[in-house]
Motif scaffolding. Structure first.
Motif, PDB file in Angstrom:
ATOM      1  N   GLN A 153       6.757   0.824  12.702  1.00 28.55           N
ATOM      2  CA  GLN A 153       6.214   1.542  11.481  1.00 28.55           C
ATOM      3  C   GLN A 153       7.158   2.581  11.244  1.00 28.55           C
ATOM      4  O   GLN A 153       7.632   3.305  12.052  1.00 28.55           O
ATOM      5  N   VAL A 154       7.778   2.948  10.164  1.00 29.46           N
ATOM      6  CA  VAL A 154       8.878   3.846   9.662  1.00 29.46           C
ATOM      7  C   VAL A 154       8.142   5.093   9.707  1.00 29.46           C
ATOM      8  O   VAL A 154       6.909   5.124   9.167  1.00 29.46           O
ATOM      9  N   GLN A 155       8.755   6.229  10.160  1.00 31.97           N
ATOM     10  CA  GLN A 155       7.933   7.693  10.209  1.00 31.97           C
ATOM     11  C   GLN A 155       8.904   8.383   8.849  1.00 31.97           C
ATOM     12  O   GLN A 155       9.853   8.371   8.880  1.00 31.97           O
ATOM     13  N   LEU A 156       8.028   8.868   8.025  1.00 31.13           N
ATOM     14  CA  LEU A 156       8.557   9.614   6.960  1.00 31.13           C
ATOM     15  C   LEU A 156       7.902  11.012   6.789  1.00 31.13           C
ATOM     16  O   LEU A 156       6.888  11.173   6.752  1.00 31.13           O
ATOM     17  N   VAL A 157       9.048  11.983   6.808  1.00 31.55           N
ATOM     18  CA  VAL A 157       8.570  13.364   6.738  1.00 31.55           C
ATOM     19  C   VAL A 157       8.808  14.104   5.608  1.00 31.55           C
ATOM     20  O   VAL A 157      10.327  14.062   5.224  1.00 31.55           O
ATOM     21  N   ARG A 203       7.836   7.069  -0.187  1.00 29.44           N
ATOM     22  CA  ARG A 203       7.728   5.792   0.233  1.00 29.44           C
ATOM     23  C   ARG A 203       9.078   4.695   0.437  1.00 29.44           C
ATOM     24  O   ARG A 203       9.752   5.022  -0.352  1.00 29.44           O
ATOM     25  N   LEU A 204       8.948   4.216   1.667  1.00 25.07           N
ATOM     26  CA  LEU A 204      10.067   3.389   2.109  1.00 25.07           C
ATOM     27  C   LEU A 204       9.513   1.881   1.627  1.00 25.07           C
ATOM     28  O   LEU A 204       8.499   1.494   2.467  1.00 25.07           O
ATOM     29  N   THR A 205      10.321   0.886   1.206  1.00 25.40           N
ATOM     30  CA  THR A 205      10.382  -0.315   0.716  1.00 25.40           C
ATOM     31  C   THR A 205      11.245  -1.300   1.218  1.00 25.40           C
ATOM     32  O   THR A 205      12.614  -0.871   0.633  1.00 25.40           O
ATOM     33  N   ILE A 206      11.408  -2.250   1.873  1.00 28.69           N
ATOM     34  CA  ILE A 206      12.287  -3.393   2.088  1.00 28.69           C
ATOM     35  C   ILE A 206      12.024  -4.812   1.468  1.00 28.69           C
ATOM     36  O   ILE A 206      11.101  -5.117   2.066  1.00 28.69           O
ATOM     37  N   ALA A 207      12.721  -4.990   0.734  1.00 26.19           N
ATOM     38  CA  ALA A 207      12.307  -6.331   0.045  1.00 26.19           C
ATOM     39  C   ALA A 207      11.001  -6.485  -0.360  1.00 26.19           C
ATOM     40  O   ALA A 207      10.253  -7.442  -0.294  1.00 26.19           O
ATOM     41  N   THR A 208      10.429  -5.363  -1.126  1.00 23.21           N
ATOM     42  CA  THR A 208       9.341  -5.237  -1.801  1.00 23.21           C
ATOM     43  C   THR A 208       8.034  -4.942  -0.705  1.00 23.21           C
ATOM     44  O   THR A 208       7.039  -5.042  -1.192  1.00 23.21           O
ATOM     45  N   LEU A 209       8.321  -5.112   0.516  1.00 19.73           N
ATOM     46  CA  LEU A 209       7.518  -4.798   1.494  1.00 19.73           C
ATOM     47  C   LEU A 209       7.363  -3.400   2.099  1.00 19.73           C
ATOM     48  O   LEU A 209       8.473  -2.872   2.278  1.00 19.73           O
ATOM     49  N   ASP A 239       0.849   8.065  -8.659  1.00 26.28           N
ATOM     50  CA  ASP A 239       1.813   7.423  -9.755  1.00 26.28           C
ATOM     51  C   ASP A 239       3.161   7.529  -9.384  1.00 26.28           C
ATOM     52  O   ASP A 239       3.501   8.431  -8.562  1.00 26.28           O
ATOM     53  N   LEU A 240       4.079   6.362  -9.561  1.00 26.67           N
ATOM     54  CA  LEU A 240       5.416   6.535  -9.404  1.00 26.67           C
ATOM     55  C   LEU A 240       5.946   7.511 -10.149  1.00 26.67           C
ATOM     56  O   LEU A 240       6.037   7.820 -11.486  1.00 26.67           O
ATOM     57  N   VAL A 241       6.748   8.451  -9.679  1.00 24.28           N
ATOM     58  CA  VAL A 241       7.600   9.380 -10.230  1.00 24.28           C
ATOM     59  C   VAL A 241       9.294   8.899 -10.334  1.00 24.28           C
ATOM     60  O   VAL A 241       9.835   8.969 -11.473  1.00 24.28           O
ATOM     61  N   ALA A 242       9.937   8.368  -9.221  1.00 24.96           N
ATOM     62  CA  ALA A 242      11.161   7.813  -9.432  1.00 24.96           C
ATOM     63  C   ALA A 242      11.514   6.997  -7.924  1.00 24.96           C
ATOM     64  O   ALA A 242      10.894   7.196  -6.986  1.00 24.96           O
ATOM     65  N   SER A 243      12.300   6.189  -8.213  1.00 22.73           N
ATOM     66  CA  SER A 243      12.927   5.475  -7.065  1.00 22.73           C
ATOM     67  C   SER A 243      14.401   5.314  -7.111  1.00 22.73           C
ATOM     68  O   SER A 243      15.157   5.284  -8.122  1.00 22.73           O
ATOM     69  N   ILE A 244      14.825   4.782  -5.936  1.00 26.63           N
ATOM     70  CA  ILE A 244      16.146   4.716  -5.822  1.00 26.63           C
ATOM     71  C   ILE A 244      16.490   3.462  -4.953  1.00 26.63           C
ATOM     72  O   ILE A 244      16.028   3.291  -3.804  1.00 26.63           O
ATOM     73  N   THR A 245      17.310   2.515  -5.384  1.00 21.16           N
ATOM     74  CA  THR A 245      17.486   1.360  -4.302  1.00 21.16           C
ATOM     75  C   THR A 245      18.699   1.639  -3.412  1.00 21.16           C
ATOM     76  O   THR A 245      19.142   2.763  -3.555  1.00 21.16           O
ATOM     77  N   GLY A 246      18.831   0.700  -2.243  1.00 24.41           N
ATOM     78  CA  GLY A 246      19.812   0.828  -1.585  1.00 24.41           C
ATOM     79  C   GLY A 246      21.306   1.079  -2.230  1.00 24.41           C
ATOM     80  O   GLY A 246      22.309   1.664  -1.667  1.00 24.41           O
ATOM     81  N   GLY A 247      21.462   0.355  -3.283  1.00 25.66           N
ATOM     82  CA  GLY A 247      22.723   0.393  -4.075  1.00 25.66           C
ATOM     83  C   GLY A 247      22.868   1.756  -4.801  1.00 25.66           C
ATOM     84  O   GLY A 247      23.922   1.735  -5.694  1.00 25.66           O
ATOM     85  N   GLY A 248      21.851   2.546  -5.041  1.00 27.02           N
ATOM     86  CA  GLY A 248      21.875   3.709  -6.047  1.00 27.02           C
ATOM     87  C   GLY A 248      21.366   3.503  -7.350  1.00 27.02           C
ATOM     88  O   GLY A 248      21.454   4.523  -8.015  1.00 27.02           O
ATOM     89  N   SER A 249      20.793   2.430  -7.708  1.00 24.37           N
ATOM     90  CA  SER A 249      20.114   2.137  -9.104  1.00 24.37           C
ATOM     91  C   SER A 249      18.721   2.972  -8.979  1.00 24.37           C
ATOM     92  O   SER A 249      17.896   2.987  -7.880  1.00 24.37           O
ATOM     93  N   GLY A 270      14.328   5.419  12.037  1.00 25.03           N
ATOM     94  CA  GLY A 270      14.532   3.914  12.063  1.00 25.03           C
ATOM     95  C   GLY A 270      15.988   3.645  11.483  1.00 25.03           C
ATOM     96  O   GLY A 270      16.549   4.503  10.862  1.00 25.03           O
ATOM     97  N   SER A 271      16.758   2.898  11.611  1.00 28.76           N
ATOM     98  CA  SER A 271      18.034   2.215  11.079  1.00 28.76           C
ATOM     99  C   SER A 271      18.126   1.406   9.891  1.00 28.76           C
ATOM    100  O   SER A 271      19.336   0.897   9.690  1.00 28.76           O
ATOM    101  N   ALA A 272      17.118   0.971   9.206  1.00 24.54           N
ATOM    102  CA  ALA A 272      17.164   0.336   8.074  1.00 24.54           C
ATOM    103  C   ALA A 272      17.459   0.860   6.812  1.00 24.54           C
ATOM    104  O   ALA A 272      17.137   0.352   5.491  1.00 24.54           O
ATOM    105  N   PHE A 273      17.314   2.409   6.809  1.00 24.99           N
ATOM    106  CA  PHE A 273      17.295   3.162   5.648  1.00 24.99           C
ATOM    107  C   PHE A 273      18.163   2.753   4.744  1.00 24.99           C
ATOM    108  O   PHE A 273      18.000   2.652   3.473  1.00 24.99           O
ATOM    109  N   SER A 274      19.256   2.560   4.979  1.00 23.06           N
ATOM    110  CA  SER A 274      20.411   2.313   3.883  1.00 23.06           C
ATOM    111  C   SER A 274      20.212   0.904   2.976  1.00 23.06           C
ATOM    112  O   SER A 274      20.781   1.116   2.064  1.00 23.06           O
ATOM    113  N   ILE A 275      19.108   0.042   3.365  1.00 25.14           N
ATOM    114  CA  ILE A 275      18.877  -1.137   2.650  1.00 25.14           C
ATOM    115  C   ILE A 275      17.673  -1.141   2.003  1.00 25.14           C
ATOM    116  O   ILE A 275      17.108  -1.778   1.346  1.00 25.14           O
ATOM    117  N   SER A 276      17.020   0.151   2.320  1.00 31.76           N
ATOM    118  CA  SER A 276      15.555   0.228   1.831  1.00 31.76           C
ATOM    119  C   SER A 276      15.660   0.804   0.046  1.00 31.76           C
ATOM    120  O   SER A 276      16.526   1.416  -0.243  1.00 31.76           O
TER     121      SER A 276
END
Length: 116
Positions: A1-5, A96-102, A46-56, A26-32
């Protein structure tokens, strides 16, 4: 489980600015996909904002032009720059951290209070 602070919340007057940070373990941040959500008392989260690993990026209509989400993969950190704050922005902000919708984790939240 990823820890987010999260950090950076506080009390600010209307029209002011705050910058929130969220650092992940963890080590998967860049693809999340990283996202900021907020929840006011008695309201849904509610969702405020999101950013993909590619920066979208995506933003809720209510914050477009005022908030900016960004990330620093070298620091495993996502930011939310909030300008021109309004009393209606008052809420607990979560990342929140998501990888491939999970969903891999939520932070515990940081309180943002905007006084009028």
């Amino acid at each position: 489980q990823v820890q987010l602070v999260e950090s950076g919340g506080g009390l600010v007057q209307a029209g002011g600015s705050l910058r929130l940070s969220c650092t992940a373990s963890g080590s998967a941040f860049s693809i999340s996909t990283m996202a900021w959500y907020r929840q006011a008392p008695g309201e849904q989260r509610d969702l405020v904002a999101s950013i993909t690993g590619g920066g979208s990026t995506t933003y809720a209509d209510s914050v477009k032009g005022r908030f900016t989400i960004s990330r620093d993969n070298a620091k495993n950190t996502v930011y939310l720059q909030m300008n021109s704050l309004k009393p209606e922005d008052t809420a607990v902000y979560y990342c929140r951290l998501t990888i491939a919708t999970l969903v891999h984790g939520w932070g515990k939240g940081t309180q943002v209070t905007v006084s009028s």
